[in-house]
Structures are given as C-alpha cells and as structure tokens.
Design a protein around this motif. Structure first.
Motif, PDB file in Angstrom:
ATOM      1  N   ASN A  75       0.884  -1.162   0.000  1.00 52.78           N
ATOM      2  CA  ASN A  75       0.000   0.000   0.000  1.00 52.78           C
ATOM      3  C   ASN A  75       0.925   1.216   0.000  1.00 52.78           C
ATOM      4  O   ASN A  75       1.586   1.499   0.991  1.00 52.78           O
ATOM      5  CB  ASN A  75      -0.920  -0.012   1.223  1.00 52.78           C
ATOM      6  CG  ASN A  75      -1.945   1.088   1.166  1.00 52.78           C
ATOM      7  OD1 ASN A  75      -2.191   1.681   0.132  1.00 52.78           O
ATOM      8  ND2 ASN A  75      -2.553   1.365   2.305  1.00 52.78           N
ATOM      9  N   VAL A  76       0.976   1.904  -1.131  1.00 50.77           N
ATOM     10  CA  VAL A  76       1.962   2.947  -1.363  1.00 50.77           C
ATOM     11  C   VAL A  76       1.300   4.321  -1.276  1.00 50.77           C
ATOM     12  O   VAL A  76       0.278   4.563  -1.914  1.00 50.77           O
ATOM     13  CB  VAL A  76       2.633   2.747  -2.740  1.00 50.77           C
ATOM     14  CG1 VAL A  76       3.562   3.893  -3.074  1.00 50.77           C
ATOM     15  CG2 VAL A  76       3.385   1.418  -2.767  1.00 50.77           C
ATOM     16  N   GLU A  77       1.911   5.211  -0.481  1.00 51.31           N
ATOM     17  CA  GLU A  77       1.446   6.594  -0.369  1.00 51.31           C
ATOM     18  C   GLU A  77       2.303   7.467  -1.284  1.00 51.31           C
ATOM     19  O   GLU A  77       3.532   7.409  -1.225  1.00 51.31           O
ATOM     20  CB  GLU A  77       1.554   7.078   1.068  1.00 51.31           C
ATOM     21  CG  GLU A  77       1.046   8.503   1.242  1.00 51.31           C
ATOM     22  CD  GLU A  77       1.208   8.991   2.669  1.00 51.31           C
ATOM     23  OE1 GLU A  77       0.191   9.346   3.278  1.00 51.31           O
ATOM     24  OE2 GLU A  77       2.365   9.010   3.164  1.00 51.31           O
ATOM     25  N   ILE A  78       1.626   8.266  -2.110  1.00 53.70           N
ATOM     26  CA  ILE A  78       2.293   9.092  -3.120  1.00 53.70           C
ATOM     27  C   ILE A  78       1.850  10.540  -2.984  1.00 53.70           C
ATOM     28  O   ILE A  78       0.667  10.810  -2.771  1.00 53.70           O
ATOM     29  CB  ILE A  78       1.916   8.616  -4.542  1.00 53.70           C
ATOM     30  CG1 ILE A  78       2.223   7.142  -4.722  1.00 53.70           C
ATOM     31  CG2 ILE A  78       2.609   9.460  -5.604  1.00 53.70           C
ATOM     32  CD1 ILE A  78       1.620   6.565  -5.978  1.00 53.70           C
ATOM     33  N   SER A  79       2.789  11.466  -3.153  1.00 50.40           N
ATOM     34  CA  SER A  79       2.489  12.884  -3.330  1.00 50.40           C
ATOM     35  C   SER A  79       2.887  13.227  -4.753  1.00 50.40           C
ATOM     36  O   SER A  79       3.964  12.844  -5.206  1.00 50.40           O
ATOM     37  CB  SER A  79       3.298  13.750  -2.368  1.00 50.40           C
ATOM     38  OG  SER A  79       2.901  13.537  -1.046  1.00 50.40           O
ATOM     39  N   SER A  80       2.012  13.942  -5.439  1.00 54.46           N
ATOM     40  CA  SER A  80       2.330  14.294  -6.820  1.00 54.46           C
ATOM     41  C   SER A  80       1.642  15.601  -7.198  1.00 54.46           C
ATOM     42  O   SER A  80       0.563  15.905  -6.690  1.00 54.46           O
ATOM     43  CB  SER A  80       1.910  13.177  -7.777  1.00 54.46           C
ATOM     44  OG  SER A  80       0.529  12.908  -7.659  1.00 54.46           O
ATOM     45  N   PRO A  81       2.255  16.372  -8.095  1.00 53.38           N
ATOM     46  CA  PRO A  81       1.693  17.652  -8.513  1.00 53.38           C
ATOM     47  C   PRO A  81       0.634  17.473  -9.612  1.00 53.38           C
ATOM     48  O   PRO A  81       0.734  18.038 -10.699  1.00 53.38           O
ATOM     49  CB  PRO A  81       2.911  18.426  -9.001  1.00 53.38           C
ATOM     50  CG  PRO A  81       3.810  17.359  -9.557  1.00 53.38           C
ATOM     51  CD  PRO A  81       3.600  16.163  -8.652  1.00 53.38           C
ATOM     52  N   ASP A  82      -0.410  16.691  -9.330  1.00 55.62           N
ATOM     53  CA  ASP A  82      -1.459  16.418 -10.310  1.00 55.62           C
ATOM     54  C   ASP A  82      -2.259  17.681 -10.619  1.00 55.62           C
ATOM     55  O   ASP A  82      -2.615  18.438  -9.708  1.00 55.62           O
ATOM     56  CB  ASP A  82      -2.419  15.346  -9.792  1.00 55.62           C
ATOM     57  CG  ASP A  82      -1.786  13.967  -9.689  1.00 55.62           C
ATOM     58  OD1 ASP A  82      -0.560  13.862  -9.758  1.00 55.62           O
ATOM     59  OD2 ASP A  82      -2.545  12.996  -9.526  1.00 55.62           O
ATOM     60  N   THR A  83      -2.556  17.881 -11.892  1.00 57.57           N
ATOM     61  CA  THR A  83      -3.411  18.997 -12.318  1.00 57.57           C
ATOM     62  C   THR A  83      -4.618  18.511 -13.108  1.00 57.57           C
ATOM     63  O   THR A  83      -5.467  19.295 -13.486  1.00 57.57           O
ATOM     64  CB  THR A  83      -2.615  20.009 -13.172  1.00 57.57           C
ATOM     65  OG1 THR A  83      -2.116  19.340 -14.341  1.00 57.57           O
ATOM     66  CG2 THR A  83      -1.465  20.614 -12.382  1.00 57.57           C
ATOM     67  N   GLY A  84      -4.680  17.224 -13.390  1.00 58.36           N
ATOM     68  CA  GLY A  84      -5.720  16.623 -14.230  1.00 58.36           C
ATOM     69  C   GLY A  84      -5.046  15.644 -15.172  1.00 58.36           C
ATOM     70  O   GLY A  84      -3.898  15.252 -14.961  1.00 58.36           O
ATOM     71  N   CYS A  85      -5.741  15.261 -16.224  1.00 58.81           N
ATOM     72  CA  CYS A  85      -5.171  14.284 -17.160  1.00 58.81           C
ATOM     73  C   CYS A  85      -3.940  14.814 -17.897  1.00 58.81           C
ATOM     74  O   CYS A  85      -3.156  14.030 -18.423  1.00 58.81           O
ATOM     75  CB  CYS A  85      -6.236  13.823 -18.154  1.00 58.81           C
ATOM     76  SG  CYS A  85      -7.431  12.687 -17.412  1.00 58.81           S
TER      77      CYS A  85
END
Length: 181
Positions: A75-85
């Motif tokens: 079970n992996v926790e991720i932070s990412s600079p998502d803005t959409g597709c």
C-alpha cells in the motif's frame, strides 16, 4: 513556482550530462545517495530534501506491506503535482537493484484533490530480504529522483536515484492506456 521547477529541471539535466548515462545496471548503490541520516524517523521535517515542490514529481512517501514472502501486497502513499489528465502520477513501480521490473501499479486517473493518496497493489513476488526500489512516475514528467529503497525484512528508507536510472522501464509493459479524469 514554474521558474523554480524549470531551474531545477535544468540543473538535473546539467548534472546528468556531467555524469553520463546512468542507465547502466552495474552497481546501483554508487548511483543512489541516502537522504537525511539524522536518525530522527519521527520528525516529518527531517527529510526536507524530499519535499514534493522541490522534486516536482511523483514522490513515494510511505509503504505499508502485508502478505507473506513471495506474495506481498504494498500500500503505497504518493504525493504528486497532479493537475488533471494533462499531468498526473500514472504509476508506481517496484524493481530490483539490477533494474528488473517486479511490479507496476497503473493509476488510471489524476488525484488533484487527494494529496497525498494511497493505492494498493500486488501480488509482489519478492523474498523478505530482497532489496527493491519503489518509485513513482508522472505521465508528462517521467520519473522523479525521490524513492524508497529497502526490503520487507528491514524496512524502507527515503533515498535518491538518478531520474535516468533504469529509464528503459518507462517503456516496459504494463503501461497506462488512458486517463479517466
């Protein structure tokens, strides 16, 4: 923020030119550098060099493991600079120190309003003492340099890795087909 990200990417490019191609599979340990080794595992600020804004990539923050040897779930926790597709973390993966892909968890949509987020995957066929790397990938930015490295038996620690290390895995199946939202 955008200028800071471009400056950081330019520095990474310059550094990678100086070091040559790091996609060689011999001696990964020489290409990895430990983060903060202050020993203060309970202090969230002790690893400031792993700040998502500084890396501007999908950063593996934590992993929780269940199951038994040869049949683990991560079970992996991720932070990412998502803005959409247009920009989102599209997978996390586990690979061995000789850069063999063990497992890839495809992420089918962006997580703009869910940061950090966790997703499970498995079965992951490794032994409890196998040293593996867990890293994230962005659909438009590729791999980041911030990873987790370790084993089920001894735990995982934040670490860094050249973004070009084992870059051939970026075209190895399974790969995402589309972004849902």
């Amino acid at each position: 923020m955008e200028i800071r990200m471009l400056t950081f990417m330019l520095l990474l490019l310059i550094m990678s030119c100086d070091k040559g191609d790091m996609d060689h599979d011999d001696n990964m340990d020489n290409q990895m550098h430990m983060g903060d080794d202050s020993g203060d595992d309970d202090n969230d600020n002790s690893n400031e060099e792993f700040d998502i804004e500084r890396d501007s990539q999908a950063v593996i923050q934590n992993v929780m493991i269940s199951g038994s040897e040869g049949d683990y779930s991560f079970n992996v926790e991720i932070s990412s600079p998502d803005t959409g597709c247009d920009q989102y973390a599209d997978w996390w993966e586990v690979f061995t120190i000789d850069s063999s892909l063990v497992y890839r968890r495809i992420l089918s949509h962006s997580h703009v309003n869910e940061q950090p987020f966790s997703r499970s995957g498995g079965p992951i066929h490794i032994n409890k003492d196998d040293i593996v790397v867990i890293r994230g990938h962005m659909n438009n930015l590729g791999y980041g340099s911030l990873i987790l490295k370790g084993s089920v038996e001894n735990g995982f620690a934040k670490d860094t890795l050249s973004i070009s290390y084992a870059s051939r895995l970026e075209t190895t199946d399974p790969l995402p087909q589309d972004c849902d939202f």
